[in-house]
Write an enzyme that holds these catalytic residues in place. Sequence first.
Site, PDB file in Angstrom:
ATOM      1  N   ASP A  53       0.856  -1.204   0.000  1.00 56.40           N
ATOM      2  CA  ASP A  53       0.000   0.000   0.000  1.00 56.40           C
ATOM      3  C   ASP A  53       0.888   1.249   0.000  1.00 56.40           C
ATOM      4  OD1 ASP A  53      -3.057  -0.903   1.200  1.00 56.40           O
ATOM      5  OD2 ASP A  53      -1.407  -2.245   1.637  1.00 56.40           O
ATOM      6  N   THR A 124      -6.813  -4.743   0.808  1.00 55.83           N
ATOM      7  CA  THR A 124      -5.603  -5.015   1.598  1.00 55.83           C
ATOM      8  C   THR A 124      -5.770  -6.251   2.495  1.00 55.83           C
ATOM      9  OG1 THR A 124      -5.064  -2.683   1.610  1.00 55.83           O
ATOM     10  CG2 THR A 124      -3.979  -4.018   3.272  1.00 55.83           C
TER      11      THR A 124
HETATM   12  N1  LIG Z   1     -14.570  -0.667   7.678  1.00 53.68           N
HETATM   13  C1  LIG Z   1     -13.630  -0.395   6.784  1.00 53.68           C
HETATM   14  N2  LIG Z   1     -12.440   0.112   7.150  1.00 53.68           N
HETATM   15  C2  LIG Z   1     -11.490   0.387   6.244  1.00 53.68           C
HETATM   16  N3  LIG Z   1     -11.625   0.178   4.917  1.00 53.68           N
HETATM   17  C3  LIG Z   1     -12.771  -0.303   4.496  1.00 53.68           C
HETATM   18  C4  LIG Z   1     -13.836  -0.639   5.397  1.00 53.68           C
HETATM   19  N4  LIG Z   1     -14.842  -1.128   4.676  1.00 53.68           N
HETATM   20  C5  LIG Z   1     -14.439  -1.094   3.395  1.00 53.68           C
HETATM   21  N5  LIG Z   1     -13.206  -0.602   3.274  1.00 53.68           N
HETATM   22  C6  LIG Z   1     -12.454  -0.369   2.044  1.00 53.68           C
HETATM   23  O1  LIG Z   1     -13.342  -0.636   0.973  1.00 53.68           O
HETATM   24  C7  LIG Z   1     -12.912  -1.788   0.270  1.00 53.68           C
HETATM   25  C8  LIG Z   1     -14.119  -2.639  -0.059  1.00 53.68           C
HETATM   26  O2  LIG Z   1     -14.611  -3.208   1.122  1.00 53.68           O
HETATM   27  P1  LIG Z   1     -14.669  -4.780   1.273  1.00 53.68           P
HETATM   28  O3  LIG Z   1     -13.411  -5.376   0.728  1.00 53.68           O
HETATM   29  O4  LIG Z   1     -14.859  -5.010   2.745  1.00 53.68           O
HETATM   30  O5  LIG Z   1     -15.854  -5.122   0.460  1.00 53.68           O
HETATM   31  C9  LIG Z   1     -11.956  -2.491   1.209  1.00 53.68           C
HETATM   32  O6  LIG Z   1     -11.110  -3.335   0.486  1.00 53.68           O
HETATM   33  C10 LIG Z   1     -11.296  -1.328   1.888  1.00 53.68           C
HETATM   34  O7  LIG Z   1     -10.351  -0.728   0.998  1.00 53.68           O
HETATM   35  P2  LIG Z   1      -8.743  -0.947   1.211  1.00 53.68           P
HETATM   36  O8  LIG Z   1      -8.482  -2.407   1.151  1.00 53.68           O
HETATM   37  O9  LIG Z   1      -8.208  -0.178   0.072  1.00 53.68           O
HETATM   38  O10 LIG Z   1      -8.439  -0.334   2.539  1.00 53.68           O
HETATM   39 MG   LIG Z   2      -7.065   0.568   3.370  1.00 50.65          MG
HETATM   40 MG   LIG Z   3      -6.410   0.697  -0.243  1.00 49.03          MG
END
Ligand SMILES: Nc1ncnc2c1ncn2[C@@H]1O[C@H](COP(=O)(O)O)[C@@H](O)[C@H]1OP(=O)(O)O
Ligand SMILES: [Mg+2]
Ligand SMILES: [Mg+2]
Length: 310
Positions: A53, A124
Amino acid sequence: MAGNTGAPLVLRLVAASVSVAEKAGAIVRNVFNSGELGVVEKDGKNDLQTQADRSAQECIVQSLSRQFPKVTIIGEEEPTGETVDESHLETRLSEEVLKVVCPQNLQSVKDEDVVVWVDPLDGTKEYTEGFLDHVTVLIGVAVNGKAVAGVINQPYYNYKAGPGATLGRTMWGIVGLGAFGVERLVPPADKRIVTTTRSHSNKLVTESIEAMQPDEVLRVGGAGHKVLLVIEGKAHAYVFATPGCKKWDTCAPEAILHALGGRLTDIHGNALQYHRDVKHPNTGGVLATYSDHDWYLSRMPESVKAAVKP
Ligand SMILES: Nc1ncnc2c1ncn2[C@@H]1O[C@H](COP(=O)(O)O)[C@@H](O)[C@H]1OP(=O)(O)O
Ligand SMILES: [Mg+2]
Ligand SMILES: [Mg+2]
Ligand SMILES: [Mg+2]
């Protein structure tokens, strides 16, 4: 400088983003291969950050800001303050993008009208758990608060195909022009498949999914990945009735989906806003579909709508 060809700003931004997203995708693979993920817990619950990241963000934000110094660029991760690794930068423009004709309404966009939203690694949590095809690199271009163009790199596309298969793909689209590197496929007509989070679920998410009466639920990681499932006909709808997704999660996927004729809104049907001073969370949740968007909106329980306000 590479960003200063005669092409309109939006095309140059997309051309630069396609090249740099490929570079960032390679960084994501390299970090995984190194075995040293450098996982850090951020402030939020269930919110991780890895070396991939951090390095991919540096690659994208530094490369784009050198080429487009007057454009606002907002990335998910905080700057590390470390010296920039010049070998991580990529400032070439994709020739494939420069060949197209920019839609009329985007031809005279100025630097100050634009915000670029960068998610250097979406999914991530899944990346750290080895669900590698859930991971995407997202670069979205917003003009006057609207998502108008997007680039998605999926670093591990094809990795299940085994040795010899080409790993990774880059997709891009501009609203009013279309999308490239990805094809719209129609989902099965005889059942309803809904996709949602696998790692950020809660009662609201579960209640809203149940209300859609799905025949199948795909619980997978990444906002970019789930919009791709909708685009490629593996799911009818992406339903996320809770505030965890941020502007950098939705800007690029929304633009590509819109470019292909689909819709991405909050769970009330409101368009998402992408101005530079907007609050980052998509507090009203996310709903993405190709068709029957209004049907999904109408099924959303009132109790969920009351809890997930725009
Ligand atoms: N509660 C949360 N806290 C932080 N990031 C979130 C959260 N919910 C969703 N996301 C971000 O939205 C994306 C889609 O949600 P999910 O994978 O749960 O469906 C995640 O991969 C994450 O992005 P990232 O991985 O870039 O931090
Ligand atoms: Mg993130
Ligand atoms: Mg991200
Ligand atoms: Mg994300």
